[in-house]
Scaffold this motif. Structure first.
Motif, PDB file in Angstrom:
ATOM      1  N   GLY A 144       0.801  -1.210   0.000  1.00 54.19           N
ATOM      2  CA  GLY A 144       0.000   0.000   0.000  1.00 54.19           C
ATOM      3  C   GLY A 144       0.835   1.262   0.000  1.00 54.19           C
ATOM      4  N   LYS A 145       2.058   1.144   0.453  1.00 55.12           N
ATOM      5  CA  LYS A 145       2.963   2.283   0.513  1.00 55.12           C
ATOM      6  C   LYS A 145       3.290   2.806  -0.882  1.00 55.12           C
ATOM      7  CE  LYS A 145       7.611   3.460   2.000  1.00 55.12           C
ATOM      8  NZ  LYS A 145       8.829   2.982   2.613  1.00 55.12           N
ATOM      9  N   TYR A 146       3.204   1.940  -1.878  1.00 54.84           N
ATOM     10  CA  TYR A 146       3.643   2.304  -3.223  1.00 54.84           C
ATOM     11  C   TYR A 146       2.499   2.735  -4.133  1.00 54.84           C
ATOM     12  CZ  TYR A 146       7.708   0.091  -1.342  1.00 54.84           C
ATOM     13  OH  TYR A 146       8.757  -0.235  -0.529  1.00 54.84           O
ATOM     14  N   GLN A 147       1.406   3.140  -3.565  1.00 48.59           N
ATOM     15  CA  GLN A 147       0.309   3.673  -4.348  1.00 48.59           C
ATOM     16  C   GLN A 147       0.398   5.190  -4.335  1.00 48.59           C
ATOM     17  OE1 GLN A 147      -3.390   2.198  -2.860  1.00 48.59           O
ATOM     18  NE2 GLN A 147      -2.777   0.074  -3.058  1.00 48.59           N
ATOM     19  N   CYS A 148       0.042   5.786  -5.443  1.00 44.95           N
ATOM     20  CA  CYS A 148       0.023   7.254  -5.463  1.00 44.95           C
ATOM     21  C   CYS A 148      -1.071   7.725  -6.410  1.00 44.95           C
ATOM     22  CB  CYS A 148       1.375   7.831  -5.861  1.00 44.95           C
ATOM     23  SG  CYS A 148       1.769   7.678  -7.602  1.00 44.95           S
ATOM     24  N   ARG A 149      -1.483   8.937  -6.220  1.00 48.25           N
ATOM     25  CA  ARG A 149      -2.449   9.576  -7.109  1.00 48.25           C
ATOM     26  C   ARG A 149      -1.699  10.663  -7.871  1.00 48.25           C
ATOM     27  NH1 ARG A 149      -7.832   8.753  -6.766  1.00 48.25           N
ATOM     28  NH2 ARG A 149      -8.524   7.527  -4.988  1.00 48.25           N
ATOM     29  N   LEU A 150      -1.980  10.713  -9.142  1.00 49.20           N
ATOM     30  CA  LEU A 150      -1.322  11.685  -9.998  1.00 49.20           C
ATOM     31  C   LEU A 150      -2.399  12.463 -10.743  1.00 49.20           C
ATOM     32  CD1 LEU A 150       1.275  12.747 -11.358  1.00 49.20           C
ATOM     33  CD2 LEU A 150       1.042  10.884 -12.975  1.00 49.20           C
ATOM     34  N   SER A 151      -2.388  13.752 -10.631  1.00 46.84           N
ATOM     35  CA  SER A 151      -3.358  14.583 -11.344  1.00 46.84           C
ATOM     36  C   SER A 151      -2.893  14.785 -12.772  1.00 46.84           C
ATOM     37  CB  SER A 151      -3.493  15.943 -10.663  1.00 46.84           C
ATOM     38  OG  SER A 151      -4.044  15.802  -9.380  1.00 46.84           O
ATOM     39  N   LEU A 152      -3.783  14.496 -13.709  1.00 46.38           N
ATOM     40  CA  LEU A 152      -3.486  14.775 -15.107  1.00 46.38           C
ATOM     41  C   LEU A 152      -3.814  16.230 -15.374  1.00 46.38           C
ATOM     42  CD1 LEU A 152      -4.922  11.563 -16.794  1.00 46.38           C
ATOM     43  CD2 LEU A 152      -2.580  12.032 -16.063  1.00 46.38           C
ATOM     44  N   LEU A 153      -3.000  16.865 -16.180  1.00 44.03           N
ATOM     45  CA  LEU A 153      -3.153  18.296 -16.441  1.00 44.03           C
ATOM     46  C   LEU A 153      -3.559  18.541 -17.885  1.00 44.03           C
ATOM     47  CD1 LEU A 153       0.055  19.571 -14.623  1.00 44.03           C
ATOM     48  CD2 LEU A 153      -2.260  19.403 -13.701  1.00 44.03           C
ATOM     49  N   CYS A 154      -4.386  19.543 -18.086  1.00 45.00           N
ATOM     50  CA  CYS A 154      -4.774  19.952 -19.433  1.00 45.00           C
ATOM     51  C   CYS A 154      -3.535  20.494 -20.144  1.00 45.00           C
ATOM     52  CB  CYS A 154      -5.847  21.027 -19.347  1.00 45.00           C
ATOM     53  SG  CYS A 154      -6.286  21.738 -20.955  1.00 45.00           S
ATOM     54  N   THR A 210      -3.814  10.999 -21.347  1.00 44.08           N
ATOM     55  CA  THR A 210      -2.736  10.199 -20.753  1.00 44.08           C
ATOM     56  C   THR A 210      -1.442  10.385 -21.535  1.00 44.08           C
ATOM     57  OG1 THR A 210      -4.344   8.577 -19.964  1.00 44.08           O
ATOM     58  CG2 THR A 210      -2.058   7.858 -20.091  1.00 44.08           C
ATOM     59  N   ARG A 211      -1.523  10.366 -22.867  1.00 43.31           N
ATOM     60  CA  ARG A 211      -0.319  10.585 -23.689  1.00 43.31           C
ATOM     61  C   ARG A 211       0.267  11.970 -23.458  1.00 43.31           C
ATOM     62  NH1 ARG A 211      -2.908   7.670 -27.656  1.00 43.31           N
ATOM     63  NH2 ARG A 211      -3.804   9.526 -28.568  1.00 43.31           N
ATOM     64  N   ASP A 212      -0.611  12.982 -23.361  1.00 43.30           N
ATOM     65  CA  ASP A 212      -0.140  14.351 -23.136  1.00 43.30           C
ATOM     66  C   ASP A 212       0.549  14.504 -21.783  1.00 43.30           C
ATOM     67  OD1 ASP A 212      -1.106  15.164 -25.592  1.00 43.30           O
ATOM     68  OD2 ASP A 212      -2.998  15.946 -24.779  1.00 43.30           O
ATOM     69  N   ASN A 213       0.216  13.645 -20.829  1.00 47.38           N
ATOM     70  CA  ASN A 213       0.815  13.691 -19.489  1.00 47.38           C
ATOM     71  C   ASN A 213       1.868  12.603 -19.291  1.00 47.38           C
ATOM     72  OD1 ASN A 213      -0.718  15.643 -17.422  1.00 47.38           O
ATOM     73  ND2 ASN A 213      -2.125  14.994 -19.021  1.00 47.38           N
ATOM     74  N   SER A 214       2.287  11.943 -20.363  1.00 45.94           N
ATOM     75  CA  SER A 214       3.191  10.789 -20.252  1.00 45.94           C
ATOM     76  C   SER A 214       4.534  11.138 -19.598  1.00 45.94           C
ATOM     77  CB  SER A 214       3.431  10.152 -21.621  1.00 45.94           C
ATOM     78  OG  SER A 214       4.085  11.058 -22.482  1.00 45.94           O
ATOM     79  N   GLU A 215       5.069  12.311 -19.847  1.00 48.10           N
ATOM     80  CA  GLU A 215       6.350  12.688 -19.239  1.00 48.10           C
ATOM     81  C   GLU A 215       6.224  12.757 -17.717  1.00 48.10           C
ATOM     82  OE1 GLU A 215       9.516  16.378 -19.311  1.00 48.10           O
ATOM     83  OE2 GLU A 215       8.216  16.068 -21.036  1.00 48.10           O
ATOM     84  N   ASN A 216       5.158  13.374 -17.238  1.00 53.38           N
ATOM     85  CA  ASN A 216       4.920  13.478 -15.797  1.00 53.38           C
ATOM     86  C   ASN A 216       4.673  12.095 -15.194  1.00 53.38           C
ATOM     87  OD1 ASN A 216       4.517  14.734 -13.308  1.00 53.38           O
ATOM     88  ND2 ASN A 216       2.378  15.164 -13.717  1.00 53.38           N
ATOM     89  N   ILE A 217       3.929  11.256 -15.890  1.00 55.41           N
ATOM     90  CA  ILE A 217       3.655   9.901 -15.420  1.00 55.41           C
ATOM     91  C   ILE A 217       4.955   9.113 -15.318  1.00 55.41           C
ATOM     92  CG2 ILE A 217       2.551   7.708 -16.033  1.00 55.41           C
ATOM     93  CD1 ILE A 217       0.284   9.447 -17.327  1.00 55.41           C
ATOM     94  N   LEU A 269       7.998  10.225 -14.896  1.00 56.47           N
ATOM     95  CA  LEU A 269       8.807  10.727 -13.782  1.00 56.47           C
ATOM     96  C   LEU A 269       8.338  10.139 -12.456  1.00 56.47           C
ATOM     97  CD1 LEU A 269       9.250  14.492 -14.722  1.00 56.47           C
ATOM     98  CD2 LEU A 269      11.023  12.730 -14.656  1.00 56.47           C
ATOM     99  N   HIS A 270       7.021  10.076 -12.259  1.00 58.61           N
ATOM    100  CA  HIS A 270       6.485   9.515 -11.020  1.00 58.61           C
ATOM    101  C   HIS A 270       6.768   8.010 -10.925  1.00 58.61           C
ATOM    102  CE1 HIS A 270       4.388  13.296 -10.408  1.00 58.61           C
ATOM    103  NE2 HIS A 270       4.153  12.883  -9.173  1.00 58.61           N
ATOM    104  N   VAL A 271       6.673   7.304 -12.045  1.00 61.30           N
ATOM    105  CA  VAL A 271       6.971   5.868 -12.048  1.00 61.30           C
ATOM    106  C   VAL A 271       8.446   5.643 -11.717  1.00 61.30           C
ATOM    107  CG1 VAL A 271       7.164   3.831 -13.534  1.00 61.30           C
ATOM    108  CG2 VAL A 271       5.084   5.217 -13.577  1.00 61.30           C
ATOM    109  N   ALA A 272       9.340   6.457 -12.274  1.00 57.97           N
ATOM    110  CA  ALA A 272      10.776   6.324 -12.002  1.00 57.97           C
ATOM    111  C   ALA A 272      11.071   6.603 -10.527  1.00 57.97           C
ATOM    112  CB  ALA A 272      11.577   7.276 -12.889  1.00 57.97           C
ATOM    113  N   ASP A 273      10.455   7.638  -9.963  1.00 54.10           N
ATOM    114  CA  ASP A 273      10.639   7.945  -8.532  1.00 54.10           C
ATOM    115  C   ASP A 273      10.162   6.786  -7.666  1.00 54.10           C
ATOM    116  OD1 ASP A 273      11.723  10.422  -9.065  1.00 54.10           O
ATOM    117  OD2 ASP A 273       9.866  11.532  -8.666  1.00 54.10           O
ATOM    118  N   MET A 274       9.014   6.241  -8.017  1.00 55.75           N
ATOM    119  CA  MET A 274       8.472   5.137  -7.241  1.00 55.75           C
ATOM    120  C   MET A 274       9.372   3.901  -7.378  1.00 55.75           C
ATOM    121  SD  MET A 274       4.660   3.524  -7.256  1.00 55.75           S
ATOM    122  CE  MET A 274       3.924   5.027  -6.652  1.00 55.75           C
ATOM    123  N   GLY A 275       9.923   3.676  -8.559  1.00 53.96           N
ATOM    124  CA  GLY A 275      10.839   2.552  -8.766  1.00 53.96           C
ATOM    125  C   GLY A 275      12.085   2.674  -7.899  1.00 53.96           C
ATOM    126  N   ARG A 276      12.635   3.878  -7.804  1.00 54.19           N
ATOM    127  CA  ARG A 276      13.800   4.093  -6.945  1.00 54.19           C
ATOM    128  C   ARG A 276      13.457   3.837  -5.485  1.00 54.19           C
ATOM    129  NH1 ARG A 276      14.805   7.910 -10.883  1.00 54.19           N
ATOM    130  NH2 ARG A 276      13.637   9.558  -9.869  1.00 54.19           N
TER     131      ARG A 276
END
Length: 91
Positions: free
Chosen positions: A4-14, A48-55, A57-64
């Motif tokens: 459960g520690k590795y769950q996060c919410r990410l806001s998609l941006l216009c 989702t594609r428009d926010n792929s860079e932000n997504i 980055l969050h996946v990489a942080d969570m992986g570390r």
């Protein structure tokens, strides 16, 4: 480890106005997503594609974070397993 520690919410941006407020139909995933601020219409896939860079980055942080926690847990487990053994030392 606590999964459960590795769950996060990410806001998609216009991509037009950077707002995170959208109007959409929860029951119909094919329905367009509309930015509540600027009115831009898009699909969920495009948003989702428009926010792929932000997504990514969050996946990489969570992986570390997962790797660091796994390393600590492995070290702790090995240290406990070989506690009292005079021939093996951990640093």
């Amino acid at each position: 480890m606590d999964e459960g520690k590795y769950q996060c919410r990410l806001s998609l941006l216009c991509p037009t106005c950077s707002s995170d407020l959208f109007l959409f139909d929860d029951e119909n995933e094919a329905a367009p997503v509309v930015c509540a601020t600027c009115g831009r219409q898009t699909t969920r896939d495009e948003l989702t594609r428009d926010n792929s860079e932000n997504i990514e980055l969050h996946v990489a942080d969570m992986g570390r974070e997962v790797m660091a926690d796994a390393t600590r847990e492995l070290n702790r487990t090995l240290r406990d397993a070989f506690r009292g053994n005079k021939n093996i030392r951990f640093r």
